[in-house]
Each structure stands twice: as C-alpha cells, then as structure tokens.
Design a protein around this motif. Structure first.
Motif, mmCIF file in Angstrom:
data_model
loop_
_atom_site.group_PDB
_atom_site.id
_atom_site.type_symbol
_atom_site.label_atom_id
_atom_site.label_comp_id
_atom_site.label_asym_id
_atom_site.label_seq_id
_atom_site.Cartn_x
_atom_site.Cartn_y
_atom_site.Cartn_z
ATOM 1 N N ARG A 165 0.823 -1.213 0.000
ATOM 2 C CA ARG A 165 0.000 0.000 0.000
ATOM 3 C C ARG A 165 0.853 1.258 0.000
ATOM 4 O O ARG A 165 2.012 1.246 0.411
ATOM 5 N N ILE A 182 -0.098 5.656 0.738
ATOM 6 C CA ILE A 182 -1.139 6.566 1.181
ATOM 7 C C ILE A 182 -0.985 7.916 0.502
ATOM 8 O O ILE A 182 0.077 8.247 -0.021
ATOM 9 N N ALA A 193 -7.133 6.199 9.462
ATOM 10 C CA ALA A 193 -5.691 6.216 9.185
ATOM 11 C C ALA A 193 -5.069 7.511 9.696
ATOM 12 O O ALA A 193 -5.696 8.571 9.694
ATOM 13 N N VAL A 250 -5.923 5.464 1.048
ATOM 14 C CA VAL A 250 -5.070 4.278 1.014
ATOM 15 C C VAL A 250 -5.196 3.610 -0.356
ATOM 16 O O VAL A 250 -6.307 3.375 -0.841
#
Length: 171
Positions: A126, A128, A153, A164
């Motif tokens: 991932r 962000i 988050a 995300v």
C-alpha cells in the motif's frame, strides 16, 4: 552507497531524477495561492529547505520525487513521487503539476507509474495520500487512482484526509 535514481516512461511522460532547474517551478508553485492546500505558501528560502529535503529522500530512503516531463516536448510538467519525511506515518504518494499541465491527466498517469514502480521495487502492499480536506481536486485524483478514504488512518495533521492505495494488484 551508489545512488541510482530510475527513469520511468509512460505513454506521454518521462519521470526522471530531480534537477536543480526543477526548483524554480517548485518555488513558483509554493509561492502561489495554489499551494495553500499543499504545504502552504512558502517563502523561497523555506521552499528550498523543503524541496532539498524531499530530493534527499532518494539518498536516505531509496525513493523520492520524480521530475515529470512531457515526452513529446521535454517540457517540465510537475513532480510526482513518494515522500516520507521524519514523522510521517508511512510512504506517501504525492504530486503537483504546473498550471500549464493541469487538467490533462498528467498527475494521474505519473502517479500510476510510481505506484507500479513502488510495488515492483519495494514489494509494498500500500501507499497513502495525506491530503488537506479542502484540496478537493487531489482527493478526487486519489480516488480516481483507486484509493479509498480511511477515516481511521493517521495523517500528518488532525483533519487530514488519508487515502489508502492497495498495490497488491499491480505487477
């Protein structure tokens, strides 16, 4: 340690190592009202410190900003990369384009290339985006890129929108 910053190619763009000349575009962007929802409007001396710190990420972390050029003309279009200054909750996919490059899909095309590169080179699941809640265009772009807003988050500041991106589907 030998530093090797890659060059990435997309259909329309070249993502290349930062150049000193890029700072002039960066400083102009961050001196303008357009920077209000990014890192804020910065005087040139402060802009230099932030830009140089971002560029240094290549040496310190092995990733950082790419200068984005239009392949057909070689014209500078902006910057897209992975940012993680001290204290960030994780690697962040970030972007900006100069006014002449807005609305042409350049940030999206470059960001997609960076996400694929990050998955291939680091195996990350991932990335962000940390976005000011008033930066509606960046929030929309993060979502167009397949990202999902995660209200739980951690961002940089209270109230940040954190998007995300799941990289597991990228080769």
């Amino acid at each position: 340690m030998t530093l090797s910053i890659p060059t990435l190619q997309t259909e329309r763009l070249t993502l290349r190592p930062p150049k000193l000349e890029d700072f002039e575009h960066w400083a102009a962007f961050f001196a303008s009202e357009r920077a209000r929802y990014e890192r804020g409007i910065l005087p040139r001396s402060e802009a230099w410190k932030v830009w140089a710190g971002d560029v240094a990420l290549w040496t310190l972390r092995g990733y950082g900003p790419f200068g984005v050029e239009v392949r057909e003309t070689g014209a500078y279009a902006g910057e897209v990369g992975i940012y993680q200054p001290d204290g960030y909750p994780g690697p962040e996919l970030g972007w900006f384009v100069i006014p002449e490059a807005e609305g042409k899909g350049i940030a999206a095309e470059a960001a997609q290339a960076v996400m694929t590169w990050a998955r291939r080179n680091f195996g990350w699941d991932r990335l962000i985006n940390i976005i000011d809640p008033n930066n509606h265009r960046s929030i929309a772009l993060g979502q167009r890129l397949g990202g999902v807003i995660d209200p739980d988050a951690e961002g940089e500041s209270p109230g940040d929108v954190v998007i995300v991106h799941d990289l597991r589907g990228l080769a």
